[in-house]
Design an enzyme around this catalytic site. Structure first.
Site, PDB file in Angstrom:
ATOM      1  N   GLY A   1      -2.139  -0.697   2.963  1.00  8.27           N
ATOM      2  CA  GLY A   1      -2.104  -1.925   2.311  1.00  8.27           C
ATOM      3  C   GLY A   1      -1.745  -2.963   3.239  1.00  8.27           C
ATOM      4  O   GLY A   1      -1.338  -2.999   4.362  1.00  8.27           O
TER       5      GLY A   1
ATOM      6  N   GLY B   1       0.887  -1.251  -0.073  1.00  6.36           N
ATOM      7  CA  GLY B   1       0.042  -0.039   0.045  1.00  6.36           C
ATOM      8  C   GLY B   1       0.850   1.230  -0.046  1.00  6.36           C
ATOM      9  O   GLY B   1       0.522   2.305  -0.186  1.00  6.36           O
ATOM     10  N   GLY B   2       2.183   1.287   0.357  1.00  8.52           N
ATOM     11  CA  GLY B   2       2.973   2.225   0.160  1.00  8.52           C
ATOM     12  C   GLY B   2       2.966   3.370   1.432  1.00  8.52           C
ATOM     13  O   GLY B   2       3.358   4.342   1.242  1.00  8.52           O
TER      14      GLY B   2
ATOM     15  N   TYR C   1      -2.903  -2.641  14.091  1.00  4.16           N
ATOM     16  CA  TYR C   1      -3.733  -2.476  15.089  1.00  4.16           C
ATOM     17  C   TYR C   1      -4.848  -1.534  14.689  1.00  4.16           C
ATOM     18  O   TYR C   1      -4.728  -0.496  13.887  1.00  4.16           O
ATOM     19  CB  TYR C   1      -3.199  -1.926  16.587  1.00  4.16           C
ATOM     20  CG  TYR C   1      -2.924  -0.455  16.395  1.00  4.16           C
ATOM     21  CD1 TYR C   1      -4.231   0.401  17.115  1.00  4.16           C
ATOM     22  CD2 TYR C   1      -1.927   0.326  15.993  1.00  4.16           C
ATOM     23  CE1 TYR C   1      -3.971   1.950  17.056  1.00  4.16           C
ATOM     24  CE2 TYR C   1      -2.094   1.703  15.539  1.00  4.16           C
ATOM     25  CZ  TYR C   1      -3.277   2.489  16.208  1.00  4.16           C
ATOM     26  OH  TYR C   1      -3.248   3.715  16.340  1.00  4.16           O
TER      27      TYR C   1
ATOM     28  N   TYR D   1       4.933   1.879  12.967  1.00  6.68           N
ATOM     29  CA  TYR D   1       5.081   3.366  12.769  1.00  6.68           C
ATOM     30  C   TYR D   1       6.562   3.718  12.476  1.00  6.68           C
ATOM     31  O   TYR D   1       7.337   4.064  13.495  1.00  6.68           O
ATOM     32  CB  TYR D   1       4.833   4.056  14.223  1.00  6.68           C
ATOM     33  CG  TYR D   1       3.358   4.179  14.546  1.00  6.68           C
ATOM     34  CD1 TYR D   1       2.573   3.887  13.470  1.00  6.68           C
ATOM     35  CD2 TYR D   1       2.948   4.666  15.712  1.00  6.68           C
ATOM     36  CE1 TYR D   1       0.997   3.916  13.627  1.00  6.68           C
ATOM     37  CE2 TYR D   1       1.583   4.814  15.852  1.00  6.68           C
ATOM     38  CZ  TYR D   1       0.376   4.369  15.011  1.00  6.68           C
ATOM     39  OH  TYR D   1      -1.000   4.347  15.211  1.00  6.68           O
TER      40      TYR D   1
ATOM     41  N   SER E   1       9.408   1.378   1.671  1.00  5.11           N
ATOM     42  CA  SER E   1       9.000   0.290   0.462  1.00  5.11           C
ATOM     43  C   SER E   1       9.468   0.738  -0.952  1.00  5.11           C
ATOM     44  O   SER E   1       9.307   0.074  -2.002  1.00  5.11           O
ATOM     45  CB  SER E   1       7.582  -0.166   0.702  1.00  5.11           C
ATOM     46  OG  SER E   1       6.858   1.236   0.711  1.00  5.11           O
TER      47      SER E   1
END
Ligand code: FAD
Ligand code: NAG
Ligand code: NAG
Ligand code: NAG
Ligand code: NAG
Ligand code: NAG
Ligand code: NAG
Ligand code: NAG
Length: 524
Positions: free
Chosen positions: A169, A101-102, A179, A464, A109
């Site tokens: 993503g 999902g970037g 979470y 994070y 990524s």
């Protein structure tokens, strides 16, 4: 005549092209005739290269002309394309970056310091919901919004505990822990994963049985990118009531925010586990145009408003929640409410892969073990007002999170945590100085918060991603460098992750700035 500069550019471009040329040959050669890989290969000389790259950049800090770009993007259309990319990257000694999902906060990524290519997973996003068995197979390139929408299509009494931002993503989110606002009732996404498909370093497509329990453990929170390419996860759906209740109530310092925040800290992790009350501390203009502190209480309750009001009256009357603050709605609508869509917005906005807003951003995280005293809160408010542009979001733990053993999956932050803090700075203009300014603010606040948060180690949440915590230089993954951030993210689980990594990828092919290192070679 061509200016000299253009000639140099052309020469260096052609050198890059020839370097990637034999890699491309290898990819084509490994492609199955029934699934040609040619349609998945993007080189910089193809017009759409930039738009493919930019399509999943979710932090504008990494959308600049100076950001390092891949020499190639492979937008896998089939498992065999993943296998070809892995096999050929190794024979050509190339750095792979995997993107779903970037949303990686540090662009890990799709950015690297060394020449690299991106294996982009967005095409592999099928979702199969089986309500009867209360399970689903979800491919890595799906977004959370797509997962929630497909569940909603089949059932109004099921959901899944994962993040609140619908464009995140599955590939990065699930493999890094994941979470959301049902964590106190059902734990993390990874606590509800029962099978997976992964392509390993040898290019084999494995499932839970064939990969074994160690590797299956590692890719439920240890970060997929250290171990292989996750193709899909099988998840266990969770039950939600037909009617849930949401509210969002803000109190400024003038409205006794400090007292209410203080009380929140004493109850938020002990409340009925159907209730999740997120707390956001930020700075706004007060009535007299002076900046003031604001505490926002943002909640999901898995039940109706009558039950909620009785829970609040018993446990947290200081907030003064009224029936008129509450909205009863469906679970899928609560997802929209939590991502700042108005209630009543059509549910299919969850299928949009375009985020509502894109900004330049920096994030950091901390864990709170003990309530912060009122005197401490006053100091924090003062600092927040001084810095002005950094917000703190407290996500309460407790409930199911305290029951699951710390070593059940790599995510280690279980019993003993009151809340996780996210530090957030968002801004809207580029440039190195502006970027430094906002990043500095988050670092100053993080430094200021030291006495109030976990120590030895100062824990952090792997999803994070924060490169301030340390990096593996040039991906060489020295064990000592990896240990610095590894212990913060994984505590006691770091050692098991290193052992598994050393076993399944001894050559450290799957590496990035904060990957799990291999064990140092034993001296002979
Ligand atoms: C707006 C926003 C909101 C967020 N909200 C939440 C939240 O509510 N809860 C929460 O837990 N987190 C949240 N996050 C953090 C998020 O979970 C992580 O950034 C997550 O890693 C993103 O996954 P992705 O696939 O979108 O990212 P990517 O950038 O594609 O990947 C992140 C990392 O995972 C690796 N990876 C991706 N796909 C694969 C794969 N298929 N196989 C192996 N490795 C892979 C990448 O190489 C990279 O290291 C949020 C982030 C943003 C930007
Ligand atoms: C393609 O594959 C064949 C047989 O598998 C091999 O002999 C040949 O060297 C390969 N060519 C390239 C460019 O990889
Ligand atoms: C990313 O940068 C490109 C090129 O400068 C620009 O066209 C695009 O609008 C940017 N994306 C966003 C979301 O700002
Ligand atoms: C704040 O607290 C004081 C003292 O407890 C009380 O008198 C006052 O009414 C409160 N103000 C608000 C806005 O709740
Ligand atoms: C406060 O108001 C001023 C002008 O009225 C504005 O420039 C500033 O951005 C506002 N601050 C915040 C934190 O909203
Ligand atoms: C809260 O509970 C008390 C005691 O049970 C009751 O007297 C009061 O009316 C309740 N308040 C609300 C708002 O429900
Ligand atoms: C939410 O609740 C409030 C208060 O009961 C009500 O006025 C409002 O119409 C509700 N909004 C929606 C969209 O249902
Ligand atoms: C950010 O902090 C660094 C290190 O303290 C300092 O050198 C730099 O000038 C700061 N930049 C800005 C824009 O504040």
């Amino acid at each position: 005549m061509l200016p000299l500069l253009s000639i140099f550019l052309l020469l260096s471009l052609s050198r890059q092209v020839s370097a990637s040329e034999s890699f491309i040959h290898c990819l084509l050669n490994h492609s199955q005739p029934s699934h040609p890989i040619s349609a998945a290969i993007y080189t910089p000389n193809i017009g759409s290269f930039s738009s493919v790259l930019q399509a999943y950049i979710r932090n504008l800090r990494f959308n600049t002309t100076t950001t390092r770009k891949p020499f190639l993007i492979v937008t896998a259309l089939h498992e065999s394309h993943i296998q070809a990319a892995i096999v050929c990257a190794q024979t050509h000694n190339l750095q792979i970056k995997i993107r779903s999902g970037g949303h990686d906060y540090e662009g890990v990524s799709y950015v690297a310091e060394v020449p690299f290519f991106v294996l982009d997973m967005f095409n592999l996003r099928s979702i199969h919901i089986d309500v009867e068995s209360e399970t689903a197979w979800v491919q890595a390139g799906a977004t959370l919004g797509e997962v929630y929408y497909r569940i909603y299509e089949k059932s109004n009494t099921h959901g899944f505990p994962a993040g609140v931002c619908p464009t995140v993503g599955v590939g990065g989110h699930f493999s890094g822990g994941g979470y959301g606002n049902m964590m106190r009732k059902y734990g993390l996404s990874v606590d509800n994963i029962i099978d997976a498909q992964l392509v390993d370093v040898k290019g084999r497509l494995l499932n839970r049985k064939s990969m074994g329990e160690d590797l299956f453990w590692a890719i439920r929170g240890g970060g997929g990118a250290s171990f292989g390419v996750v193709v899909s996860y099988k998840i266990k759906l969770v039950r939600v009531p037909e009617i849930v209740t949401v509210f969002k109530v803000a109190k400024t310092l003038e409205q006794n925010a400090t007292d209410i925040v203080s009380k929140w800290q004493h109850v938020a992790d002990k409340l009925d586990e159907n209730l999740f009350i997120r707390l956001i501390l930020d700075v706004v203009n007060g009535t007299n145009k002076e900046n003031t502190g604001r505490a926002t209480f943002f909640a999901l309750f898995l039940g109706d408003s009558g039950q909620l009001l009785s829970v609040m009256n018993k446990s947290f009357p200081e907030l003064g929640l009224k029936k008129s603050d509450c909205n009863e709605t469906s679970w899928v609508q609560s997802v929209l409410f939590w991502t700042n869509f108005a209630l009543g917005t059509p549910n299919d906005v969850l299928l949009s892969r375009v985020p509502q807003t894109l900004t330049y951003l920096k994030r950091k995280s901390d864990y709170v073990k003990e309530p912060i005293s009122k005197a401490g809160l006053e100091l924090i408010w003062k600092k927040l007002i001084e810095l002005k542009y950094v917000a703190l979001t407290f996500n309460p733990y407790g409930g199911r999170m305290s029951e699951i053993p710390a070593e059940a999956v790599p995510f280690p932050h279980r019993a003993g945590n009151l809340a996780k803090i996210q530090y957030a700075a968002n801004w809207n203009e580029g440039g190195e100085e502006v970027t430094d300014y906002y990043i500095n603010l988050t670092r100053k606040l993080y430094s200021f918060m030291t006495p109030f948060v976990s120590k030895y180690p100062r824990e952090a949440f792997f999803n994070y991603k924060d490169l301030d915590l340390g990096i593996n230089h040039n991906g060489k993954a020295s064990y000592q460098e990896g240990r610095v951030y590894g212990i913060k993210y994984f505590k006691g689980n770091f050692n098991r992750l290193v052992e598994i990594k050393t076993k399944v990828d001894p050559g450290n092919f799957f590496r990035n700035e904060q990957s799990i290192p291999t064990l140092p070679n034993k001296r002979k």
